[in-house]
Scaffold this motif. Structure first.
Motif, PDB file in Angstrom:
ATOM      1  N   ALA A 114     -51.124  36.424  43.543  1.00  0.00           N
ATOM      2  CA  ALA A 114     -51.382  37.139  44.798  1.00  0.00           C
ATOM      3  C   ALA A 114     -50.243  36.910  45.785  1.00  0.00           C
ATOM      4  O   ALA A 114     -49.476  35.949  45.667  1.00  0.00           O
ATOM      5  CB  ALA A 114     -52.711  36.683  45.395  1.00  0.00           C
ATOM      6  N   ILE A 115     -50.164  37.809  46.770  1.00  0.00           N
ATOM      7  CA  ILE A 115     -49.096  37.766  47.782  1.00  0.00           C
ATOM      8  C   ILE A 115     -49.743  37.672  49.156  1.00  0.00           C
ATOM      9  O   ILE A 115     -50.508  38.569  49.544  1.00  0.00           O
ATOM     10  CB  ILE A 115     -48.221  39.025  47.686  1.00  0.00           C
ATOM     11  CG1 ILE A 115     -47.717  39.210  46.255  1.00  0.00           C
ATOM     12  CG2 ILE A 115     -47.056  38.943  48.659  1.00  0.00           C
ATOM     13  CD1 ILE A 115     -47.643  40.639  45.828  1.00  0.00           C
ATOM     14  N   PHE A 122     -41.722  37.610  49.482  1.00  0.00           N
ATOM     15  CA  PHE A 122     -42.472  36.608  48.725  1.00  0.00           C
ATOM     16  C   PHE A 122     -42.260  36.893  47.247  1.00  0.00           C
ATOM     17  O   PHE A 122     -42.319  38.042  46.824  1.00  0.00           O
ATOM     18  CB  PHE A 122     -43.956  36.661  49.068  1.00  0.00           C
ATOM     19  CG  PHE A 122     -44.760  35.525  48.487  1.00  0.00           C
ATOM     20  CD1 PHE A 122     -44.872  34.324  49.167  1.00  0.00           C
ATOM     21  CD2 PHE A 122     -45.398  35.672  47.257  1.00  0.00           C
ATOM     22  CE1 PHE A 122     -45.605  33.283  48.633  1.00  0.00           C
ATOM     23  CE2 PHE A 122     -46.135  34.625  46.716  1.00  0.00           C
ATOM     24  CZ  PHE A 122     -46.248  33.427  47.405  1.00  0.00           C
ATOM     25  N   GLN A 123     -41.999  35.846  46.457  1.00  0.00           N
ATOM     26  CA  GLN A 123     -41.617  36.030  45.064  1.00  0.00           C
ATOM     27  C   GLN A 123     -42.740  35.634  44.111  1.00  0.00           C
ATOM     28  O   GLN A 123     -43.455  34.654  44.337  1.00  0.00           O
ATOM     29  CB  GLN A 123     -40.383  35.188  44.735  1.00  0.00           C
ATOM     30  CG  GLN A 123     -39.124  35.613  45.487  1.00  0.00           C
ATOM     31  CD  GLN A 123     -37.926  34.759  45.124  1.00  0.00           C
ATOM     32  OE1 GLN A 123     -38.066  33.628  44.675  1.00  0.00           O
ATOM     33  NE2 GLN A 123     -36.743  35.307  45.315  1.00  0.00           N
ATOM     34  N   SER A 208     -42.678  42.652  49.983  1.00  0.00           N
ATOM     35  CA  SER A 208     -42.742  42.629  51.435  1.00  0.00           C
ATOM     36  C   SER A 208     -44.128  43.090  51.875  1.00  0.00           C
ATOM     37  O   SER A 208     -44.532  44.217  51.586  1.00  0.00           O
ATOM     38  CB  SER A 208     -41.672  43.539  52.046  1.00  0.00           C
ATOM     39  OG  SER A 208     -41.812  43.606  53.451  1.00  0.00           O
ATOM     40  N   THR A 209     -44.852  42.200  52.554  1.00  0.00           N
ATOM     41  CA  THR A 209     -46.212  42.520  53.009  1.00  0.00           C
ATOM     42  C   THR A 209     -46.325  42.411  54.529  1.00  0.00           C
ATOM     43  O   THR A 209     -47.377  42.068  55.061  1.00  0.00           O
ATOM     44  CB  THR A 209     -47.232  41.583  52.349  1.00  0.00           C
ATOM     45  OG1 THR A 209     -46.895  40.211  52.672  1.00  0.00           O
ATOM     46  CG2 THR A 209     -47.252  41.754  50.841  1.00  0.00           C
ATOM     47  N   GLU A 210     -45.217  42.699  55.231  1.00  0.00           N
ATOM     48  CA  GLU A 210     -45.208  42.559  56.686  1.00  0.00           C
ATOM     49  C   GLU A 210     -46.238  43.457  57.364  1.00  0.00           C
ATOM     50  O   GLU A 210     -46.727  43.140  58.453  1.00  0.00           O
ATOM     51  CB  GLU A 210     -43.807  42.866  57.222  1.00  0.00           C
ATOM     52  CG  GLU A 210     -42.786  41.786  56.905  1.00  0.00           C
ATOM     53  CD  GLU A 210     -41.432  42.082  57.508  1.00  0.00           C
ATOM     54  OE1 GLU A 210     -41.002  41.326  58.418  1.00  0.00           O
ATOM     55  OE2 GLU A 210     -40.802  43.072  57.088  1.00  0.00           O
ATOM     56  N   ASP A 211     -46.571  44.587  56.733  1.00  0.00           N
ATOM     57  CA  ASP A 211     -47.511  45.521  57.355  1.00  0.00           C
ATOM     58  C   ASP A 211     -48.943  45.341  56.849  1.00  0.00           C
ATOM     59  O   ASP A 211     -49.809  46.168  57.125  1.00  0.00           O
ATOM     60  CB  ASP A 211     -47.062  46.964  57.119  1.00  0.00           C
ATOM     61  CG  ASP A 211     -46.991  47.303  55.628  1.00  0.00           C
ATOM     62  OD1 ASP A 211     -47.021  46.365  54.805  1.00  0.00           O
ATOM     63  OD2 ASP A 211     -46.904  48.500  55.297  1.00  0.00           O
ATOM     64  N   LEU A 289     -48.441  27.786  48.477  1.00  0.00           N
ATOM     65  CA  LEU A 289     -48.798  28.665  47.377  1.00  0.00           C
ATOM     66  C   LEU A 289     -47.565  29.002  46.549  1.00  0.00           C
ATOM     67  O   LEU A 289     -47.614  28.993  45.303  1.00  0.00           O
ATOM     68  CB  LEU A 289     -49.446  29.947  47.899  1.00  0.00           C
ATOM     69  CG  LEU A 289     -49.838  30.966  46.822  1.00  0.00           C
ATOM     70  CD1 LEU A 289     -50.900  30.394  45.901  1.00  0.00           C
ATOM     71  CD2 LEU A 289     -50.321  32.273  47.458  1.00  0.00           C
ATOM     72  N   GLY A 290     -46.442  29.297  47.215  1.00  0.00           N
ATOM     73  CA  GLY A 290     -45.215  29.585  46.489  1.00  0.00           C
ATOM     74  C   GLY A 290     -44.771  28.421  45.623  1.00  0.00           C
ATOM     75  O   GLY A 290     -44.340  28.607  44.474  1.00  0.00           O
TER      76      GLY A 290
END
Length: 338
Positions: A114-115, A122-123, A208-211, A289-290
């Motif tokens: 998950a991200i 995030f990788q 990219s989950t900025e939004d 988490l990363g």
């Protein structure tokens, strides 16, 4: 869209079925339709095979049934759309020297990966380990000539690294630093890549989950995420899937830590998705988490076309060591005063 061959005896009839792939009334006999013949995603143009290899279709031992799987994005559940999409194969009766196939690399389709929301980058990383390639590839190895990188809406960068059996990095298999889910071409590699038993392939995706305000789970929906590289190769082998995810034990430990030390509403009585959604993400929890993903043992999918795994113990597998990475790409700096 994916086209699967039904791996059954040539005279065996497969029930006709039109409906949801995960419906309870899907005939059990259709579960043998797992071997990928072709895949298409948004933006992909037609794909042509090299002169020395092609996709084998037909023959005395070929079951005539195939399955077309189409993933639709219809969030409003409208029923007034009529779809006529499909895939066209251009077939020749002239056999080529070698049979080609498709192998899926990257991450298992699971909500275990998950991200967190609000991330600039995030990788997630999926592994095809030396244990799997040693078990599944022929002694002479395989030659990869095509590659299709795949994520959903939050993917921004995808690449696959290649290592020999001693942890020495070889030239990259494929990379897209400006990935777009609307332009997912199947690329013919400029130079075919030889992969031998014991080699390792590591596929990494940046998101990219900025939004986004909530966690993005791994899964099939367009709002979920994937990290996949469909490689086209020859000669054909029984290996269909070489993917990984975090081990169940490591993820359970992470959720337990979140509850006991971070006062998060995670619980052993909840499923994976519910536990991810129960966490209020901050910078420290995202970083943790990363690190858990990067250091935890793996649950490996080393699967045949039948869907069965190759013999071996694939749970809690070690992450392949990178002993000799490639040196940095030399910079070309002209007209620099010494």
């Amino acid at each position: 869209m994916e086209v699967f061959h039904c791996e059954a005896n040539p005279n065996e009839e497969i029930p006709l079925y039109i409906g949801n792939c995960f419906a309870k009334d899907r005939p059990p006999k259709t579960q043998v339709c797992k071997r990928v013949l072709a895949a298409w995603a948004m933006g992909a143009p037609p794909f042509a095979y090299p002169e020395e290899a092609a996709l084998p279709i037909g023959g005395d031992k070929f079951n005539p049934y195939i399955m077309l799987e189409v993933h639709y994005n219809n969030p409003e559940r409208r029923a007034d759309f009529v779809d006529s999409s499909g895939i066209r194969f251009h077939v020749s009766k002239v056999l080529r020297e070698m049979d080609a196939g498709v192998i899926e690399l990257g991450l298992e389709y699971t909500d275990k990966m998950a991200i967190p929301p609000g991330q600039e980058s995030f990788q997630l990383t999926g592994y095809c380990t030396s244990a799997c390639t040693s078990m599944s590839l022929p002694p002479q190895g395989i030659t990869i000539f095509g590659s299709q990188l795949h994520t959903h809406l939050t993917g921004i960068r995808v690449h696959t690294r290649h290592f020999d059996a001693y942890g020495k990095e070889l030239p990259e298999l494929n990379r897209d630093n400006h990935f777009s889910t609307h332009f997912q071409e199947i690329r013919r590699l400029k130079k075919p890549v030889k992969v031998l038993p014991g080699h390792v392939l590591i596929t990494r995706c940046d998101y990219s989950t900025e939004d986004r305000q909530n966690i993005t789970l791994g899964g099939f929906a367009i709002t979920d995420e994937m990290c996949v590289n469909y490689i086209h190769y020859y000669p054909h082998t029984d290996l269909e899937v070489c993917k990984s995810s975090i081990s169940d034990q490591a993820l359970d430990t992470f959720f337990r830590y979140m509850n006991e030390w971070e006062a998060q509403s995670t619980s052993t009585s909840q499923g994976v998705s519910e536990n991810y959604k129960a966490i209020k993400w901050n910078k420290m929890r995202v970083q943790l988490l990363g690190e858990v993903y990067d250091e935890s043992p793996l649950s490996m999918q080393c699967n045949m076309s039948s869907g069965n795994r190759f013999p071996g113990y694939w749970e809690n597998a070690h992450i392949p060591p990178i002993l000799t990475p490639l040196p940095p790409t030399p910079r070309k700096c002209d007209n620099i005063l010494e």
